[in-house]
Design a protein around this motif. Sequence first.
Motif, PDB file in Angstrom:
ATOM      1  N   LEU A  63       9.328  -9.780   4.181  1.00 20.46           N
ATOM      2  CA  LEU A  63       9.047 -11.187   4.450  1.00 20.46           C
ATOM      3  C   LEU A  63       9.260 -12.010   3.192  1.00 20.46           C
ATOM      4  O   LEU A  63       9.145 -11.519   2.065  1.00 20.46           O
ATOM      5  N   SER A  64       9.551 -13.285   3.370  1.00 16.05           N
ATOM      6  CA  SER A  64       9.715 -14.183   2.234  1.00 16.05           C
ATOM      7  C   SER A  64       8.374 -14.396   1.538  1.00 16.05           C
ATOM      8  O   SER A  64       7.314 -14.281   2.164  1.00 16.05           O
ATOM      9  N   PRO A  65       8.371 -14.701   0.233  1.00 12.58           N
ATOM     10  CA  PRO A  65       7.104 -14.817  -0.510  1.00 12.58           C
ATOM     11  C   PRO A  65       6.165 -15.863   0.046  1.00 12.58           C
ATOM     12  O   PRO A  65       4.946 -15.661   0.055  1.00 12.58           O
ATOM     13  N   ASN A  66       6.686 -17.009   0.525  1.00 15.93           N
ATOM     14  CA  ASN A  66       5.784 -18.045   1.033  1.00 15.93           C
ATOM     15  C   ASN A  66       5.079 -17.606   2.306  1.00 15.93           C
ATOM     16  O   ASN A  66       3.891 -17.898   2.511  1.00 15.93           O
ATOM     17  N   ILE A  67       5.778 -16.878   3.188  1.00 12.82           N
ATOM     18  CA  ILE A  67       5.128 -16.383   4.406  1.00 12.82           C
ATOM     19  C   ILE A  67       4.115 -15.307   4.071  1.00 12.82           C
ATOM     20  O   ILE A  67       3.002 -15.269   4.625  1.00 12.82           O
ATOM     21  N   LEU A  68       4.466 -14.415   3.146  1.00 11.20           N
ATOM     22  CA  LEU A  68       3.550 -13.352   2.762  1.00 11.20           C
ATOM     23  C   LEU A  68       2.300 -13.914   2.096  1.00 11.20           C
ATOM     24  O   LEU A  68       1.184 -13.439   2.333  1.00 11.20           O
ATOM     25  N   LEU A  69       2.468 -14.938   1.280  1.00  8.15           N
ATOM     26  CA  LEU A  69       1.311 -15.575   0.646  1.00  8.15           C
ATOM     27  C   LEU A  69       0.421 -16.244   1.684  1.00  8.15           C
ATOM     28  O   LEU A  69      -0.815 -16.208   1.574  1.00  8.15           O
ATOM     29  N   ARG A  70       1.012 -16.817   2.711  1.00 10.05           N
ATOM     30  CA  ARG A  70       0.227 -17.434   3.781  1.00 10.05           C
ATOM     31  C   ARG A  70      -0.574 -16.388   4.538  1.00 10.05           C
ATOM     32  O   ARG A  70      -1.734 -16.623   4.916  1.00 10.05           O
ATOM     33  N   ILE A  71       0.014 -15.221   4.756  1.00  7.32           N
ATOM     34  CA  ILE A  71      -0.701 -14.142   5.444  1.00  7.32           C
ATOM     35  C   ILE A  71      -1.905 -13.696   4.628  1.00  7.32           C
ATOM     36  O   ILE A  71      -3.000 -13.446   5.166  1.00  7.32           O
ATOM     37  N   SER A  96       5.647  -6.450  -3.343  1.00  5.03           N
ATOM     38  CA  SER A  96       5.612  -7.835  -2.875  1.00  5.03           C
ATOM     39  C   SER A  96       4.193  -8.259  -2.493  1.00  5.03           C
ATOM     40  O   SER A  96       3.778  -9.379  -2.792  1.00  5.03           O
ATOM     41  N   ILE A  97       3.446  -7.366  -1.872  1.00  4.39           N
ATOM     42  CA  ILE A  97       2.052  -7.688  -1.529  1.00  4.39           C
ATOM     43  C   ILE A  97       1.204  -7.768  -2.792  1.00  4.39           C
ATOM     44  O   ILE A  97       0.277  -8.581  -2.889  1.00  4.39           O
ATOM     45  N   TYR A  98       1.516  -6.943  -3.779  1.00  2.12           N
ATOM     46  CA  TYR A  98       0.791  -7.003  -5.053  1.00  2.12           C
ATOM     47  C   TYR A  98       0.957  -8.373  -5.702  1.00  2.12           C
ATOM     48  O   TYR A  98      -0.017  -8.969  -6.188  1.00  2.12           O
ATOM     49  N   ILE A  99       2.180  -8.908  -5.704  1.00  2.00           N
ATOM     50  CA  ILE A  99       2.423 -10.211  -6.318  1.00  2.00           C
ATOM     51  C   ILE A  99       1.670 -11.304  -5.566  1.00  2.00           C
ATOM     52  O   ILE A  99       1.068 -12.201  -6.170  1.00  2.00           O
ATOM     53  N   LEU A 149      10.488  -8.709 -14.154  1.00  2.00           N
ATOM     54  CA  LEU A 149       9.972  -8.951 -12.825  1.00  2.00           C
ATOM     55  C   LEU A 149       8.661  -9.713 -12.911  1.00  2.00           C
ATOM     56  O   LEU A 149       7.941  -9.635 -13.902  1.00  2.00           O
ATOM     57  N   PRO A 150       8.292 -10.480 -11.848  1.00  2.00           N
ATOM     58  CA  PRO A 150       7.037 -11.216 -11.871  1.00  2.00           C
ATOM     59  C   PRO A 150       5.823 -10.323 -12.065  1.00  2.00           C
ATOM     60  O   PRO A 150       4.808 -10.761 -12.570  1.00  2.00           O
ATOM     61  N   ALA A 151       5.887  -9.067 -11.644  1.00  2.00           N
ATOM     62  CA  ALA A 151       4.759  -8.166 -11.823  1.00  2.00           C
ATOM     63  C   ALA A 151       4.647  -7.655 -13.248  1.00  2.00           C
ATOM     64  O   ALA A 151       3.646  -7.051 -13.604  1.00  2.00           O
ATOM     65  N   GLN A 152       5.664  -7.889 -14.068  1.00  2.00           N
ATOM     66  CA  GLN A 152       5.672  -7.446 -15.448  1.00  2.00           C
ATOM     67  C   GLN A 152       5.686  -8.675 -16.343  1.00  2.00           C
ATOM     68  O   GLN A 152       6.730  -9.115 -16.805  1.00  2.00           O
ATOM     69  N   SER A 153       4.532  -9.244 -16.589  1.00  2.00           N
ATOM     70  CA  SER A 153       4.446 -10.485 -17.334  1.00  2.00           C
ATOM     71  C   SER A 153       4.675 -10.233 -18.813  1.00  2.00           C
ATOM     72  O   SER A 153       4.157  -9.279 -19.390  1.00  2.00           O
ATOM     73  N   VAL A 154       5.450 -11.115 -19.452  1.00  2.00           N
ATOM     74  CA  VAL A 154       5.610 -11.037 -20.901  1.00  2.00           C
ATOM     75  C   VAL A 154       4.362 -11.547 -21.598  1.00  2.00           C
ATOM     76  O   VAL A 154       4.138 -11.265 -22.769  1.00  2.00           O
ATOM     77  N   GLN A 155       3.530 -12.288 -20.878  1.00  2.00           N
ATOM     78  CA  GLN A 155       2.283 -12.816 -21.426  1.00  2.00           C
ATOM     79  C   GLN A 155       1.241 -11.701 -21.438  1.00  2.00           C
ATOM     80  O   GLN A 155       0.755 -11.260 -20.397  1.00  2.00           O
ATOM     81  N   ARG A 156       0.873 -11.225 -22.610  1.00  2.00           N
ATOM     82  CA  ARG A 156      -0.027 -10.079 -22.692  1.00  2.00           C
ATOM     83  C   ARG A 156      -1.465 -10.418 -22.305  1.00  2.00           C
ATOM     84  O   ARG A 156      -2.230  -9.540 -21.928  1.00  2.00           O
ATOM     85  N   GLU A 157      -1.842 -11.668 -22.406  1.00  2.00           N
ATOM     86  CA  GLU A 157      -3.194 -12.038 -21.993  1.00  2.00           C
ATOM     87  C   GLU A 157      -3.365 -11.947 -20.490  1.00  2.00           C
ATOM     88  O   GLU A 157      -4.498 -11.878 -19.992  1.00  2.00           O
TER      89      GLU A 157
END
Length: 291
Positions: free
Chosen positions: A32-40, A70-73, A118-126
């Motif tokens: 599913l697209s991210p916006n639909i998955l986020l709505r779910i 995708s569900i993790y994000i 990837l969005p699940a691998q943030s460069v921001q360490r905080e």
Amino acid sequence: MLPPPPPYIDAGPVSPPPFPTQSRAPPTLSTLSPNILLRIVYETFSYGRVEKQRKVLYWLTISLRLTSRSIYIACMHVLRSTYLQAYAALIRPPYTTDPFPHALPGTSSAAPSSSSLLPAQSVQRETGVLDLFIALKVREDVWADDSELHLEREESFKDLFDLMQPRARLEDLVRVYGHREGVVAVPSSSGVTPLCTTPIASSPVKKTFSGMGESRSPSGAYRSATSPLPFAALSVSYSPRAVGIVLSTRQWKKRIVEVPRTREETLEMSAKKLVRELKGWLAANPNHGLR
């Protein structure tokens, strides 16, 4: 009189609508697209008691987000947005916070989704510290709702905000200031780490004839360029009285830069001092061997 429409069989191998010949696989949560998955994910919340909503957040943390990437994000988007205010309220001055991922230096916010970072691998360490706070906070909230005898332990968050949060925030500041000065290399949107963003000029060292040691040549005709250090190989050693930069390789791990600090000193000031010392260390060690 108009002629009748042509029969469907003359159109070729294509079946009449609405029955296409090419069968498509049924959609799944992962496709599913991210916006639909986020709505779910948002629809899993009940609009009743706060205790039920906390149990849903607990379920998102320990169960649902582990289903797929995708569900993790989507779950982490909800969790981080929910607990960001509580996290920021526990930051003590003169510390600052900025845990959400940002666009990499030199890239636009509209970078393509096919980036190697990837969005699940943030460069921001905080961001990792915020995620640890969320995992601890949802558990404490649910346990407090289940039993009046449960008391939230203050020491549970002590290590997070006395050591891990300022250290991770300082590492992020070193990345930002270091990339600006050309001493720290970060992954680009194309997945390639630049080897030398801004050359660091260092004056050659030559022997004097007086026997008094070494002196730097006043002439700037000769300059050597040094490649910056990859951010993945750098970490920060943090204490209330001193901070340093630790360089890690496959063979060794050592502190290459250390500067004193006071308890009232801001993390931004400490990061600028570290980057200044790191720039001097790179000028003195042009052949550090890291790429």
